[in-house]
Design an enzyme around this catalytic site. Structure first.
Site, short mmCIF file in Angstrom:
data_model
loop_
_atom_site.label_atom_id
_atom_site.label_comp_id
_atom_site.label_asym_id
_atom_site.label_seq_id
_atom_site.Cartn_x
_atom_site.Cartn_y
_atom_site.Cartn_z
CE1 TYR A 150 -4.27 0.28 -0.51
CE2 TYR A 150 -4.32 -1.63 0.94
CZ TYR A 150 -4.94 -0.81 0.01
OH TYR A 150 -6.20 -1.07 -0.40
CG ASP A 209 -7.56 10.15 -24.32
OD1 ASP A 209 -6.55 9.45 -24.50
OD2 ASP A 209 -8.63 9.71 -23.85
CB THR A 219 -3.85 3.60 -22.27
OG1 THR A 219 -3.66 3.72 -23.68
CG2 THR A 219 -5.31 3.77 -21.93
NE ARG A 224 -5.03 -4.35 -20.46
CZ ARG A 224 -5.59 -4.00 -21.61
NH1 ARG A 224 -6.59 -3.18 -21.64
NH2 ARG A 224 -5.13 -4.48 -22.76
CD GLU A 241 -4.89 4.79 0.41
OE1 GLU A 241 -5.09 5.62 1.31
OE2 GLU A 241 -5.64 3.83 0.18
CE LYS A 276 -6.13 2.08 -26.21
NZ LYS A 276 -6.35 2.82 -24.96
N1 DSN Z 1 -10.95 0.43 -25.72
C1 DSN Z 1 -9.93 1.24 -26.35
C2 DSN Z 1 -9.84 0.98 -27.79
O1 DSN Z 1 -10.00 -0.14 -28.21
O2 DSN Z 1 -9.57 1.90 -28.55
C3 DSN Z 1 -10.13 2.66 -26.04
O3 DSN Z 1 -10.17 2.82 -24.67
#
Ligand code: DSN
Length: 419
Positions: free
Chosen positions: A53, A199, A225, A234, A55, A228
């Site tokens: 933990y 974003d 994120t 993730r 925080e 990707k």
């Molecule tokens: N779910 C993602 C995508 O496939 O683009 C976006 O958050």
């Protein structure tokens, strides 16, 4: 063979993980938002830091024993800032949606007006869709694409901003195959006294490699994120100006999250470290060349692509002329091991569960080492399947070609060495 570890302790979960590993090995992952995180990333997230933990933030935690997780989080923050040239980074958001939520919580009040890209034109749920918290807590209007060019209609965006005076404009998308003009977004936002949030979840790897214009300097807040094109674990990330740091920190914790996932933050640090190396830039260049080759070949087979092509890692096929729905195309391709997702196309008349489009991406195949030649082969396989989806023979032959391709490009050398 002697059973060990998870296999012995929880055979059901072990079997499912094994089956997923085989699925990822034996299929062509063309979902534009997926990738294969590297071995070091996977190793870093499977460790005892999951127990801790923490925080708070490095040096100011609400728990004892944080000296080593502090080290990891400081490294992750420092590497994220270096990678993107930002003055502030927060690596604690559990996901991209959480990153967006934290920014909204820090800088908006319930009922404020936000303006993001229409979901059906390629935007994201958290950019103001009525089915997401973003459209429930805040008022929202959306901008979209020009029907002819199928690119963002910046003139209309400016008119909408002038008319409605949103508190925040959101630039970014989940299914937009073209360069996003962050400078233009910046001008429109400043002219209207709004905040700009970019974003960059889909394009973060391209931005980090300098192959897509960066929103740094234009956007007040940048969210992403990490899994990707960036090819990390993730998770989520926020970048910003130093002056917004205190509010953003509070927005993440205690605003919307409790304890950070320190094992995931360790893996984010590893991924940022990988992305700082020159090989990462070569990888991103290949992602783009592959998307280009795939697009060109699909066009030569008579496929219509939204906006006529791509500038980034993804392609959106408009299937209307091929007389097949996105749902059926996804399912037919799935039968031969080509994994894609159905996707709405701009002005789609079909609902999100059916759709008239397919979204394809090259990040995962490029990680496997595939190049333009393989993209052209795969475009041919996609065409064969969609043109002959009722022919068992074509489906069987294509499945074999997919398997051969997969065998030639192992997902992880070490996995294949072990089996
Ligand atoms: N779910 C993602 C995508 O496939 O683009 C976006 O958050």
């Amino acid at each position: 063979m002697e059973e060990k570890g998870l296999q012995r302790l929880d055979p059901e979960i072990h079997r499912a993980i094994q089956a997923e590993t085989d699925r990822e090995r034996q299929t062509l992952v063309m979902i534009a938002s997926e990738n294969y995180a590297g071995r070091a990333v996977i190793e870093a997230q499977a460790n005892l830091m999951t127990n801790k933990y923490a925080e708070g933030y490095p040096g100011a935690r609400y728990y004892g024993g944080c000296e080593f997780v502090d080290e990891v989080e400081r490294l992750a923050v420092d590497r994220a800032m270096r990678l993107f040239g930002a003055k502030y980074a927060n690596v604690q958001p559990h996901s991209g949606s959480q990153a967006n939520m934290a920014v909204y919580l820090a800088f908006l009040k319930p009922g404020d007006l936000i303006m993001g890209m229409d979901l059906s034109h390629g935007g994201h749920l958290t950019h103001g869709s009525p089915v997401s918290f973003s459209g429930m807590i805040f008022r929202s209007i959306s901008y979209g694409l020009d029907p002819k060019s199928q690119r963002i209609d910046y003139d209309r965006l400016r008119d909408l901003a002038r008319k409605h005076k949103p508190k925040m404009i959101i630039a970014g998308a989940s299914a937009y195959p073209r360069i996003i003009d962050f400078r233009r977004f910046g001008e429109i936002t400043r002219e209207n006294g709004a905040y700009l949030m970019a974003d960059i979840a889909h394009i973060a790897g391209l931005v980090a490699a300098g192959l897509h214009p960066s929103p740094i300097g234009e956007a007040d807040f940048i969210t992403s994120t990490t899994h990707k094109t960036l090819r990390g674990p993730r998770g989520g990330l926020i970048l910003s100006r130093k002056k917004y740091g205190r509010e953003l920190d509070k927005g993440v914790f205690p605003g919307i999250q409790g304890g950070p996932l320190m094992h995931i933050i360790a893996a984010k640090a590893v991924a940022f470290g990988e992305a700082l190396r020159p090989e990462f830039s070569d990888y991103q260049k290949q992602v783009l060349s592959n998307a280009q080759a795939l697009a060109d070949e699909l066009i030569s087979f008579g496929f219509d692509l939204v906006s006529g092509g791509t500038d980034n890692h993804l392609i959106l096929i408009d299937l209307k002329r091929k007389r097949i729905t996105g749902k059926d195309a996804e399912s037919s391709l799935g039968k031969v091991g080509i994994i894609v997702n159905k996707n709405a196309i701009p002005f789609d008349k079909k609902g999100p569960r059916i759709t008239s489009g397919l979204r394809l991406g090259t990040p995962a195949l490029t990680t496997r080492g595939m190049k333009e030649r393989e993209m052209r082969i795969i475009a041919g396989l996609i065409n064969d399947v969609l043109e002959n989806r009722n022919s068992d023979k074509v489906l069987r032959n294509t499945r074999k070609s997919v398997s051969d391709l997969c065998r030639g490009f192992p997902i992880y050398q070490y996995l294949d060495e072990e089996s």
